[in-house]
Design an enzyme around this catalytic site. Structure first.
Site, mmCIF file in Angstrom:
data_model
loop_
_atom_site.group_PDB
_atom_site.id
_atom_site.type_symbol
_atom_site.label_atom_id
_atom_site.label_comp_id
_atom_site.label_asym_id
_atom_site.label_seq_id
_atom_site.Cartn_x
_atom_site.Cartn_y
_atom_site.Cartn_z
ATOM 1 N N LYS A 1 0.858 -1.186 0.000
ATOM 2 C CA LYS A 1 0.000 0.000 0.000
ATOM 3 C C LYS A 1 0.892 1.233 0.000
ATOM 4 O O LYS A 1 1.470 1.612 1.009
ATOM 5 C CB LYS A 1 -0.933 0.054 1.211
ATOM 6 C CG LYS A 1 -2.072 1.040 0.938
ATOM 7 C CD LYS A 1 -2.590 1.808 2.108
ATOM 8 C CE LYS A 1 -1.846 2.964 2.610
ATOM 9 N NZ LYS A 1 -1.756 4.158 1.748
ATOM 10 N N GLU B 1 9.288 1.230 11.017
ATOM 11 C CA GLU B 1 10.332 2.255 10.906
ATOM 12 C C GLU B 1 9.597 3.578 11.001
ATOM 13 O O GLU B 1 8.855 3.950 10.089
ATOM 14 C CB GLU B 1 11.035 2.168 9.542
ATOM 15 C CG GLU B 1 11.598 0.809 9.184
ATOM 16 C CD GLU B 1 12.867 0.484 9.922
ATOM 17 O OE1 GLU B 1 13.340 1.330 10.709
ATOM 18 O OE2 GLU B 1 13.378 -0.627 9.737
ATOM 19 N N GLU C 1 9.156 16.118 15.585
ATOM 20 C CA GLU C 1 9.640 15.893 14.222
ATOM 21 C C GLU C 1 8.900 16.866 13.295
ATOM 22 O O GLU C 1 7.675 16.820 13.202
ATOM 23 C CB GLU C 1 9.336 14.456 13.787
ATOM 24 C CG GLU C 1 9.866 14.158 12.390
ATOM 25 C CD GLU C 1 9.502 12.759 11.891
ATOM 26 O OE1 GLU C 1 8.330 12.380 12.017
ATOM 27 O OE2 GLU C 1 10.389 12.079 11.365
ATOM 28 N N CYS D 1 13.354 10.677 7.439
ATOM 29 C CA CYS D 1 13.223 10.182 8.807
ATOM 30 C C CYS D 1 14.512 10.375 9.595
ATOM 31 O O CYS D 1 14.487 10.666 10.781
ATOM 32 C CB CYS D 1 12.851 8.707 8.778
ATOM 33 S SG CYS D 1 13.973 7.732 7.769
HETATM 34 P P1 NAD Z 1 2.144 8.388 7.727
HETATM 35 O O1 NAD Z 1 2.352 7.638 8.990
HETATM 36 O O2 NAD Z 1 1.123 9.457 7.697
HETATM 37 O O3 NAD Z 1 1.745 7.389 6.534
HETATM 38 C C1 NAD Z 1 2.556 6.284 6.207
HETATM 39 C C2 NAD Z 1 1.690 5.235 5.531
HETATM 40 O O4 NAD Z 1 0.736 4.768 6.471
HETATM 41 C C3 NAD Z 1 0.897 5.783 4.337
HETATM 42 O O5 NAD Z 1 0.841 4.802 3.324
HETATM 43 C C4 NAD Z 1 -0.485 6.004 4.936
HETATM 44 O O6 NAD Z 1 -1.523 5.962 3.993
HETATM 45 C C5 NAD Z 1 -0.572 4.850 5.918
HETATM 46 N N1 NAD Z 1 -1.545 5.042 7.005
HETATM 47 C C6 NAD Z 1 -1.931 6.205 7.575
HETATM 48 N N2 NAD Z 1 -2.874 5.964 8.505
HETATM 49 C C7 NAD Z 1 -3.088 4.632 8.529
HETATM 50 C C8 NAD Z 1 -3.949 3.772 9.270
HETATM 51 N N3 NAD Z 1 -4.784 4.239 10.192
HETATM 52 N N4 NAD Z 1 -3.887 2.439 9.030
HETATM 53 C C9 NAD Z 1 -3.035 1.931 8.110
HETATM 54 N N5 NAD Z 1 -2.213 2.707 7.358
HETATM 55 C C10 NAD Z 1 -2.231 4.038 7.571
HETATM 56 O O7 NAD Z 1 3.579 8.927 7.311
HETATM 57 P P2 NAD Z 1 3.963 9.803 6.057
HETATM 58 O O8 NAD Z 1 3.461 11.189 6.272
HETATM 59 O O9 NAD Z 1 3.587 9.096 4.808
HETATM 60 O O10 NAD Z 1 5.561 9.770 6.140
HETATM 61 C C11 NAD Z 1 6.260 10.573 7.018
HETATM 62 C C12 NAD Z 1 6.659 9.808 8.272
HETATM 63 O O11 NAD Z 1 7.360 8.629 7.895
HETATM 64 C C13 NAD Z 1 7.629 10.586 9.133
HETATM 65 O O12 NAD Z 1 7.261 10.477 10.487
HETATM 66 C C14 NAD Z 1 8.960 9.910 8.879
HETATM 67 O O13 NAD Z 1 9.891 10.054 9.910
HETATM 68 C C15 NAD Z 1 8.552 8.509 8.674
HETATM 69 N N6 NAD Z 1 9.589 7.759 7.933
HETATM 70 C C16 NAD Z 1 10.351 6.872 8.627
HETATM 71 C C17 NAD Z 1 11.372 6.175 7.972
HETATM 72 C C18 NAD Z 1 12.240 5.185 8.713
HETATM 73 O O14 NAD Z 1 12.880 4.374 8.053
HETATM 74 N N7 NAD Z 1 12.284 5.217 10.041
HETATM 75 C C19 NAD Z 1 11.592 6.380 6.614
HETATM 76 C C20 NAD Z 1 10.794 7.291 5.936
HETATM 77 C C21 NAD Z 1 9.771 7.976 6.618
#
Ligand code: NAD
Length: 500
Positions: free
Chosen positions: A194, A270, A402, A305
Site C-alpha cells: 500500500k 520504521e 519531528e 526520517c
Molecule cells: P504516515 O504515517 O502518515 O503514513 C505512512 C503510511 O501509512 C501511508 O501509506 C499512509 O496511507 C498509511 N496510514 C496512515 N494511517 C493509517 C492507518 N490508520 N492504518 C493503516 N495505514 C495508515 O507517514 P507519512 O506522512 O507518509 O511519512 C512521514 C513519516 O514517515 C515521518 O514520520 C517519517 O519520519 C517517517 N519515515 C520513517 C522512515 C524510517 O525508516 N524510520 C523512513 C521514511 C519515513
C-alpha cells in the site's frame, strides 16, 4: 538490458515527463483494476499544484479481494515453497527491469512528491541495490542443526510468514518500497503493497514490471488508497500475518492496536526521528563538517526520517560553526525538481507545507533565534527555503517534535556529558552523528547514544550490508542486510527422535 543515457538538462527531463503514461489502477491478483466502488484520489504535482492523475482509491473490499488472492497464492506454493534459486532469478529480473526503467520511475517520484530528480535517481540506485542484494541472499541463508544428544535431530528451519502488508510513506516512495518488498518476497511471502496516497504512481509502474519479471499472480499486489481506509483494512485483517510499516510514530501506534484487535500479527515499524548531530570542538575540516550538517537536514527538503534536525555544537566553536552552516545552507535553495542542479525541490503538498510554516512560527514565538530562511517564496508550488534556528532548548516545540521539513534547530553544549544528555532527551532514537578526532570520545559517545544508527564523522553513511532501523519510538525491526530477510521468516523447530 539496455539502460538509456540519463537526461542531463531541465529541458530533457521535461520532454521525458511529457511522454509519460501513468498507470492509475490497482494491481490485484495479476490484473490492473479500478477500485471496486470506482473511487479515485487526486495525485498532484506539488511543484506546480497541478493535477497529475486520478488514481484508484481502494477500500476494505479491495483489501479483502487482494488478501484472498495473496493467501491462495501462498497456500498454492508456487512462490512460497519454490526452489529459492527460482525466486532469486525472478527478483534479479525485476531488479534489471527497474534498472532499465530507472529514469521513468525516478521521474514518477519527482512529479508525485516534489523531490529533485537527482535525488530521485539516487533513490533508484538504492532501490535496485536492495532488490539485487536481497535476491542474492535467498540461496545463501542456511537453517541450523541444534546441538542435541545422539538420540535426536533438532532442525531449525526458516519459513515465510505468509501474507505481508507493506505500508509505506511518500518521502522515498521507491526506496522504502524496496526495503520492504525485496526481503519479504525473497523469503517467500505474498506481499500486498500500500503506497502512500501522496505518491502512488511509481508503485503502480513497479507492479507492471513485477508482472513482466514473472512474479506469480497474487504474490505481489498493489493497493493505492488512504491509510484510514485500505491501510486500516489490511492491518485489521485476520488473514494478514505481518505488517511492515514505514511512516509516522502516531500511525505506527495505531497499527500495533490493530494487531492487538485482530490476530496479533507481527508489526515491524520504521517510524519518525528527531536525530541529534553532535559536533565537538576538536573536530577538523569545519567547512566540510558544516556542509554535511546542512545536507543532513536540507536533503530531500528535510522530509527524511533520519534528518539531522538537531545540531548540537560545543559552545566554544558554536558561533563560528553556525556561520559556516548558514553559508553552506544558502547554496541549497529550492528549485525546479526537474532541474538536475536543484538540491531541494517542493514540499509534498499544501498540508505539509503549512505544517512546517506553523512550526517555524512556533520557533519564533517560543524564543529561538531565527538565523536563516523562515518564509516561503511567492512562486506557485510548495517551496520552503532552508531555515535555521539557534538558541534552541529541549522544551521548545521545534527542539522536540519531528518537523519533517527544512528546519534545523541548533543547541549549544559545554561538556560531553551534556551533549549525550541532550541527544538522548527525545522520544525518538533513529540516527545520531558524532564529529570528533578523539577515538576514545567517539567510542564512548557512540555507545551511549540511544539510536538505531550512529554516524561517525559523516551523516547517512549506509549501504545494503548494514541493518537500518530505530529504537524507542522510532520503531523496531531492521530493514536491509540479512537481518531484513530473517524478520520475514518464522523460525520452526523440527525435532526428530532417532532411537524409536
Ligand atoms: P504516515 O504515517 O502518515 O503514513 C505512512 C503510511 O501509512 C501511508 O501509506 C499512509 O496511507 C498509511 N496510514 C496512515 N494511517 C493509517 C492507518 N490508520 N492504518 C493503516 N495505514 C495508515 O507517514 P507519512 O506522512 O507518509 O511519512 C512521514 C513519516 O514517515 C515521518 O514520520 C517519517 O519520519 C517517517 N519515515 C520513517 C522512515 C524510517 O525508516 N524510520 C523512513 C521514511 C519515513
Amino acid at each position: 538490458m539496455m539502460v538509456a543515457d540519463t537526461p542531463t538538462t531541465l529541458a530533457e527531463w521535461q520532454a521525458l515527463a511529457a511522454t509519460l503514461d501513468f498507470e492509475t489502477r490497482a494491481f490485484v491478483n495479476g490484473e490492473f483494476v479500478p477500485a471496486m466502488d470506482g473511487s479515485t484520489l487526486t495525485s498532484i504535482n506539488p511543484a506546480t499544484g497541478e493535477t497529475l492523475a486520478q488514481v484508484a482509491s481502494c477500500d476494505a473490499p479491495d483489501a479483502e479481494k487482494a488478501i484472498q488472492a495473496a493467501r491462495a497464492a501462498f497456500e498454492e506454493g508456487s512462490w512460497s515453497r519454490s526452489d529459492p534459486g527460482k525466486r532469486k532469478q525472478v527478483l534479479l529480473r525485476l531488479a534489471d527491469l527497474v534498472d532499465a526503467n530507472r529514469h521513468e520511475l525516478a521521474l514518477l517520484d519527482t512529479l508525485d512528491m516534489g523531490k529533485p530528480i537527482s535525488s530521485a535517481l539516487g533513490d533508484l540506485s538504492g532501490t535496485i541495490a536492495c532488490l539485487r542484494y536481497q535476491a542474492e541472499c535467498i540461496d545463501k541463508l542456511y537453517g541450523e542443526v541444534a546441538p542435541t544428544g545422539d538420540g535426536a535431530l533438532g532442525l531449525v528451519l526458516h519459513e515465510p510468514i505468509g501474507v505481508v502488508a507493506a505500508i509505506v510513506p511518500w518521502n522515498f516512495p521507491m526506496m522504502m518500497t524496496s526495503w520492504k518488498i525485496a526481503p519479504a518476497l525473497a523469503a517467500g511471502n505474498s506481499v500486498i503493497l500500500k503506497p502512500s496516497e501522496k505518491s502512488p504512481l511509481s508503485a503502480l509502474r513497479l507492479a507492471q514490471l513485477a508482472q513482466e519479471a514473472g512474479i506469480p499472480k497474487g504474490v505481489f499486489q498493489v493497493l493505492p488508497g488512504y491509510g484510514h481506509t485500505v491501510g486500516k483494512a489490511l492491518a485489521l485483517s485476520m488473514q494478514v500475518d505481518c505488517v511492515a510499516f514505514t511512516g509516522s510514530t502516531a500511525v505506527g501506534k495505531q497499527l500495533m492496536q490493530y494487531a492487538g484487535q485482530s490476530n496479533l500479527k507481527r508489526v515491524f515499524m520504521e517510524c519518525g526521528g528527531k536525530s541529534p548531530n553532535i559536533v565537538f570542538a576538536d573536530c577538523q575540516h569545519l567547512d566540510a563538517v558544516a556542509r554535511s550538517a546542512a545536507e543532513a537536514i536540507f536533503h530531500n527538503q528535510g522530509e527524511v526520517c533520519t534528518a539531522g534536525s538537531r545540531l548540537l555544537v560545543e559552545n566554544s566553536i558554536r558561533e563560528d560553526f553556525v556561520a559556516r552552516v548558514i553559508k553552506a545552507a544558502e547554496q541549497m535553495q529550492p528549485g525546479n525538481p526537474l532541474d538536475p542542479d536543484s538540491f531541494m525541490g517542493a514540499m509534498v503538498d499544501e498540508a505539509q507545507f503549512k505544517r512546517v510554516l506553523d512550526y517555524i512560527r512556533q520557533g519564533v514565538s517560543e524564543g529561538a533565534t531565527l538565523k536563516l530562511g523562515g518564509e516561503a517564496s511567492n512562486s506557485k508550488g510548495y517551496f520552503l527555503p532552508p531555515t535555521i534556528f539557534d538558541d534552541v532548548t529541549p522544551e521548545m516545540t521545534i527542539g522536540r517534535e519531528e518537523i519533517f521539513g527544512p528546519v534545523l534547530s541548533v543547541f549549544g553544549f559545554d561538556t560531553e556529558e551534556q551533549a549525550i544528555g541532550l541527544a538522548n532527551d527525545s522520544n525518538y532514537g533513529l540516527a545520531a552523528g558524532v564529529w570528533s578526532q578523539d577515538i576514545d570520545r567517539i567510542m564512548r559517545v557512540s555507545r551511549r547514544l540511544q539510536s538505531g544508527q550512529v554516524y561517525v564523522n559523516n551523516w547517512s553513511g549506509i549501504d545494503q550490508t548494514v541493518p537500518f532501523g530505530g529504537v524507542k519510538q522510532s520503531g523496531n525491526g531492521r530493514d536491509k542486510s540479512l537481518h531484513a530477510q530473517e524478520k520475514y521468516c518464522e523460525v520452526k523447530t523440527v525435532w526428530v527422535s532417532l532411537n524409536i
